[in-house]
Scaffold this motif. Structure first.
Motif, PDB file in Angstrom:
ATOM      1  N   ASP A  95       1.274  -1.315  -0.342  1.00  0.00           N
ATOM      2  CA  ASP A  95      -0.373  -0.558   0.214  1.00  0.00           C
ATOM      3  C   ASP A  95       0.561   1.317   0.472  1.00  0.00           C
ATOM      4  OD1 ASP A  95      -1.449   2.018   0.811  1.00  0.00           O
ATOM      5  OD2 ASP A  95      -3.136   0.315   1.469  1.00  0.00           O
ATOM      6  N   GLU A  96       1.308   1.827  -1.180  1.00  0.00           N
ATOM      7  CA  GLU A  96       2.179   2.771  -1.266  1.00  0.00           C
ATOM      8  C   GLU A  96       1.478   3.862  -0.473  1.00  0.00           C
ATOM      9  OE1 GLU A  96       2.683   3.655  -5.559  1.00  0.00           O
ATOM     10  OE2 GLU A  96       4.693   4.671  -4.926  1.00  0.00           O
ATOM     11  N   GLY A  97      -0.001   4.662  -0.069  1.00  0.00           N
ATOM     12  CA  GLY A  97      -0.203   5.709   0.567  1.00  0.00           C
ATOM     13  C   GLY A  97       0.036   5.549   2.264  1.00  0.00           C
ATOM     14  N   LEU A  98       0.456   3.922   2.025  1.00  0.00           N
ATOM     15  CA  LEU A  98       0.238   4.024   3.351  1.00  0.00           C
ATOM     16  C   LEU A  98       2.212   3.431   3.812  1.00  0.00           C
ATOM     17  CD1 LEU A  98      -1.881   0.814   5.091  1.00  0.00           C
ATOM     18  CD2 LEU A  98      -1.203   2.750   6.118  1.00  0.00           C
ATOM     19  N   LEU A  99       2.885   3.689   2.852  1.00  0.00           N
ATOM     20  CA  LEU A  99       4.249   3.820   3.247  1.00  0.00           C
ATOM     21  C   LEU A  99       4.346   5.463   3.127  1.00  0.00           C
ATOM     22  CD1 LEU A  99       7.399   2.655   2.498  1.00  0.00           C
ATOM     23  CD2 LEU A  99       7.253   2.346   0.497  1.00  0.00           C
ATOM     24  N   LYS A 100       3.732   6.182   1.907  1.00  0.00           N
ATOM     25  CA  LYS A 100       3.663   7.402   2.485  1.00  0.00           C
ATOM     26  C   LYS A 100       3.876   7.792   3.816  1.00  0.00           C
ATOM     27  CE  LYS A 100       4.284   8.447  -2.820  1.00  0.00           C
ATOM     28  NZ  LYS A 100       3.611   9.378  -3.834  1.00  0.00           N
ATOM     29  N   LEU A 101       2.462   7.602   4.308  1.00  0.00           N
ATOM     30  CA  LEU A 101       1.969   7.887   5.589  1.00  0.00           C
ATOM     31  C   LEU A 101       3.129   7.626   6.718  1.00  0.00           C
ATOM     32  CD1 LEU A 101       0.574   8.937   7.431  1.00  0.00           C
ATOM     33  CD2 LEU A 101      -0.712   6.550   7.522  1.00  0.00           C
ATOM     34  N   PHE A 102       4.295   6.564   6.046  1.00  0.00           N
ATOM     35  CA  PHE A 102       5.523   6.205   7.123  1.00  0.00           C
ATOM     36  C   PHE A 102       6.479   7.171   6.954  1.00  0.00           C
ATOM     37  CE2 PHE A 102       8.690   3.765   8.706  1.00  0.00           C
ATOM     38  CZ  PHE A 102       8.407   2.929   9.620  1.00  0.00           C
ATOM     39  N   LEU A 103       6.763   7.797   6.367  1.00  0.00           N
ATOM     40  CA  LEU A 103       7.792   8.618   5.763  1.00  0.00           C
ATOM     41  C   LEU A 103       7.239   9.742   6.017  1.00  0.00           C
ATOM     42  CD1 LEU A 103       9.319   6.466   2.610  1.00  0.00           C
ATOM     43  CD2 LEU A 103       9.491   6.815   5.152  1.00  0.00           C
ATOM     44  N   ASP A 105       7.648  12.160   8.066  1.00  0.00           N
ATOM     45  CA  ASP A 105       8.057  12.760   8.997  1.00  0.00           C
ATOM     46  C   ASP A 105       9.325  13.874   7.570  1.00  0.00           C
ATOM     47  OD1 ASP A 105       7.373  12.334  11.225  1.00  0.00           O
ATOM     48  OD2 ASP A 105       9.211  11.175  11.790  1.00  0.00           O
ATOM     49  N   LEU A 106       9.367  13.113   6.474  1.00  0.00           N
ATOM     50  CA  LEU A 106      10.609  13.645   4.869  1.00  0.00           C
ATOM     51  C   LEU A 106       9.939  15.039   4.572  1.00  0.00           C
ATOM     52  CD1 LEU A 106      11.786  10.155   3.928  1.00  0.00           C
ATOM     53  CD2 LEU A 106      12.496  11.756   5.549  1.00  0.00           C
ATOM     54  N   VAL A 107       8.092  14.954   4.549  1.00  0.00           N
ATOM     55  CA  VAL A 107       7.642  15.789   4.152  1.00  0.00           C
ATOM     56  C   VAL A 107       7.080  16.666   4.644  1.00  0.00           C
ATOM     57  CG1 VAL A 107       7.674  14.671   1.800  1.00  0.00           C
ATOM     58  CG2 VAL A 107       5.632  14.575   3.819  1.00  0.00           C
ATOM     59  N   ALA A 180      14.621  12.360  12.006  1.00  0.00           N
ATOM     60  CA  ALA A 180      13.644  11.218  12.743  1.00  0.00           C
ATOM     61  C   ALA A 180      14.524  10.462  14.085  1.00  0.00           C
ATOM     62  CB  ALA A 180      14.073  10.513  10.947  1.00  0.00           C
ATOM     63  N   ARG A 182      11.927   6.609  15.739  1.00  0.00           N
ATOM     64  CA  ARG A 182      11.121   6.585  15.264  1.00  0.00           C
ATOM     65  C   ARG A 182      11.940   4.748  16.728  1.00  0.00           C
ATOM     66  NH1 ARG A 182       7.109   6.014  11.523  1.00  0.00           N
ATOM     67  NH2 ARG A 182       7.576   8.110  11.249  1.00  0.00           N
TER      68      ARG A 182
ATOM     69  N   PHE B  35       2.684  -3.248   5.377  1.00  0.00           N
ATOM     70  CA  PHE B  35       1.271  -2.793   4.357  1.00  0.00           C
ATOM     71  C   PHE B  35       2.988  -2.986   2.901  1.00  0.00           C
ATOM     72  CE2 PHE B  35       3.921   1.032   5.058  1.00  0.00           C
ATOM     73  CZ  PHE B  35       3.678   1.043   6.933  1.00  0.00           C
ATOM     74  N   TRP B  36       4.042  -3.375   3.372  1.00  0.00           N
ATOM     75  CA  TRP B  36       5.177  -3.237   3.334  1.00  0.00           C
ATOM     76  C   TRP B  36       6.589  -3.887   3.004  1.00  0.00           C
ATOM     77  CZ3 TRP B  36       4.431   0.221  -1.577  1.00  0.00           C
ATOM     78  CH2 TRP B  36       5.050  -0.092  -2.605  1.00  0.00           C
TER      79      TRP B  36
END
Lengths: 182, 182
Positions: A95-103, A105-107, A180, A182, B35-36
């Motif tokens: 799930d690319e949306g969830l991966l972006k959510l996970f990342l 902090d970078l944006v 970061a 985590r 999810f990944w």
DNA sequence: CGATTCATGTAACTTGTTACATGATTAG
DNA sequence: CTAATCATGTAACAAGTTACATGAATCG
């Protein structure tokens, strides 16, 4: 007879009454794609393999000489063995949306919002598609699950969006570009 | 610079502060696997590729001479380009429990119940695992999503189980072994 | 008649899994 | 000392995607 991942849909769909590779592909697209996809490059070789292994038989029939398959007794046994097996149920998601959510902090918040909006939008598209299938009269439980999930999912992301917006109205507390943690 | 699926986690996790292939694997297991996923067979070759392409640099450091990676400016650009891209968000699921639900016409209520119980059980295991991670103090949104999803999911299957049991108490109306209609 | 759908397939490629090999360091 | 964990990798294999080729039947 251990069934390969693709064999499970293919054999299952023939058992449910589908006849040809083409039929399977169509049904996968409108019914199982959400939780179990299969492409031609998988389906046709798999049908051949299953016939070679004696779980299916085929004959060319009708005006179009389609290759129609039926489940053999051995195929029936293999299918039931899998359906009643209590081996761990295989589950995986990308799930690319969830991966972006996970990342996230970078944006910055703008990017985060754009991501959420896109997720919600794609969710709506999927929901619309499912509803057209529902409208054809299908009462399949798996479809109901899909619709219920997408409705829940839309809600989750909308709530996340609200949290983001609420936070944006106040001055940021911890740095968006902080190292970061985590 | 088009990022491969695995490159997205690998580069993303290095950007978040992970240093080695081993670190990435550990973090994937406790954080993104839901999810990944990514295995060693993907991670190490991908790190090499990303270094060859100039998105990462590594040097061997510390008493263990671990190969520690950092993101280069080019890597930073590639990562941001992907994070802000509005290409359709890639999503796919393989869910054996749902496939069995889809094929439920092929089995009796006893089998259907066994499937649901197994799904609920595996769901509880996953939830327990997520809660141990939550207990370590993680406030990651993606973890919150995972927990919320698993809670919703448990509820859905329990409601389905109740429907099954209610139906089982009454005589079956339409044949369990009727020809498939979909 | 031309476009679409039906229908079956394959080749090249990408992606991912599994299991193994190897060895250093640390904890008990 | 020895078991566990840290750490890096690879080879063989399995699975899946994409794009293409081919042609028949049907619809408008």
């Amino acid at each position: 007879m251990e069934l390969s991942p693709t064999a499970k849909v293919v054999l299952g769909l023939i058992a449910l009454g589908e006849r040809t590779g083409y039929d399977i592909k169509r049904t996968v697209e409108r019914s199982t794609a959400f939780f179990w996809g299969a492409s031609y490059g998988q389906i046709y070789p798999e049908l051949e393999r299953l016939e070679r292994d004696g779980l299916l038989v085929s004959e060319r029939r009708g005006p179009r000489r389609r290759r129609e398959y039926r489940v053999t007794p051995a195929g029936e046994r293999a299918l039931r063995a899998w359906l009643s097996s209590r081996d761990p149920l295989w589950f995986s998601t990308r799930d690319e949306g969830l991966l972006k959510l996970f990342l996230a902090d970078l944006v910055d918040d703008g990017e985060r919002l754009a991501n959420v909006r896109q997720i919600v939008e794609q969710n709506e598209e999927a929901l619309a598609f499912f509803r057209t299938i529902e409208a054809t009269g299908s009462t399949a439980e798996a479809l109901a699950y899909g619709i219920d999930f997408l409705e829940w999912n839309a809600g989750w992301w909308r709530r996340y969006e609200r949290r983001l917006r609420a936070r944006a109205r106040k001055p940021p507390r911890s740095g968006t570009s902080a190292p970061a943690r985590r």
